[in-house]
Motif scaffolding. Structure first.
Motif, short mmCIF file in Angstrom:
data_model
loop_
_atom_site.label_atom_id
_atom_site.label_comp_id
_atom_site.label_asym_id
_atom_site.label_seq_id
_atom_site.Cartn_x
_atom_site.Cartn_y
_atom_site.Cartn_z
N UNK A 200 -7.19 -39.29 -28.32
CA UNK A 200 -7.00 -41.52 -28.26
C UNK A 200 -8.09 -41.29 -26.86
N UNK A 201 -7.33 -41.20 -25.53
CA UNK A 201 -8.76 -41.14 -24.48
C UNK A 201 -9.66 -40.75 -24.45
N UNK A 202 -9.72 -40.08 -25.00
CA UNK A 202 -11.40 -39.33 -25.31
C UNK A 202 -11.89 -40.11 -26.68
N UNK A 203 -11.51 -40.73 -27.26
CA UNK A 203 -11.76 -41.70 -28.43
C UNK A 203 -12.06 -42.89 -27.14
N UNK A 204 -11.68 -43.77 -26.99
CA UNK A 204 -11.89 -44.79 -25.97
C UNK A 204 -13.00 -44.99 -25.38
N UNK B 118 -17.06 -49.27 -25.39
CA UNK B 118 -17.64 -51.31 -26.02
C UNK B 118 -17.51 -51.32 -27.19
N UNK B 119 -17.21 -50.84 -27.83
CA UNK B 119 -16.78 -50.43 -29.61
C UNK B 119 -15.54 -51.09 -29.41
N UNK B 120 -14.53 -50.78 -28.66
CA UNK B 120 -12.89 -49.69 -29.14
C UNK B 120 -12.81 -51.73 -28.84
N UNK B 121 -13.20 -52.19 -27.64
CA UNK B 121 -12.59 -53.88 -27.24
C UNK B 121 -13.67 -54.44 -27.96
N UNK B 122 -14.23 -54.17 -28.85
CA UNK B 122 -14.37 -55.28 -29.86
C UNK B 122 -13.71 -54.98 -31.54
N UNK B 123 -13.29 -53.83 -31.51
CA UNK B 123 -12.26 -53.73 -32.18
C UNK B 123 -11.00 -53.75 -32.36
N UNK B 124 -10.09 -53.64 -31.45
CA UNK B 124 -9.13 -54.70 -30.65
C UNK B 124 -9.54 -55.90 -30.90
#
Length: 67
Positions: free
Chosen positions: A19-23, A28-34
């Motif tokens: 999970x940490x590696x994926x984040x 940049x995309x992850x924060x948009x998804x959240x």
């Protein structure tokens, strides 16, 4: 949108280090998804509160036109 769904599935199935590696890789995309999920959750909660408020007044949600 399909890429976001893929990232979410991978995140859900990953262990802690994964999970940490994926984040880190998709930050940049992850924060948009959240943010998107947060907005969607707020929308659902507001609609449910509105529905419950109307139901407490005896409104079944079906409008009947009277003239």
């Amino acid at each position: 949108m399909k890429a976001k769904a893929s990232i979410i599935t991978k995140y859900d199935e990953a262990d802690s280090s994964g999970k940490v590696d994926l984040i880190i890789r998709h930050y940049p995309n992850f924060m948009g998804i959240v943010d998107g999920f947060t907005e969607g959750l707020c929308y659902v909660i507001e609609n449910e509160k509105s529905y419950n408020r109307k139901a407490s007044y005896g409104n079944l949600g079906v409008r009947i036109r009277s003239s």
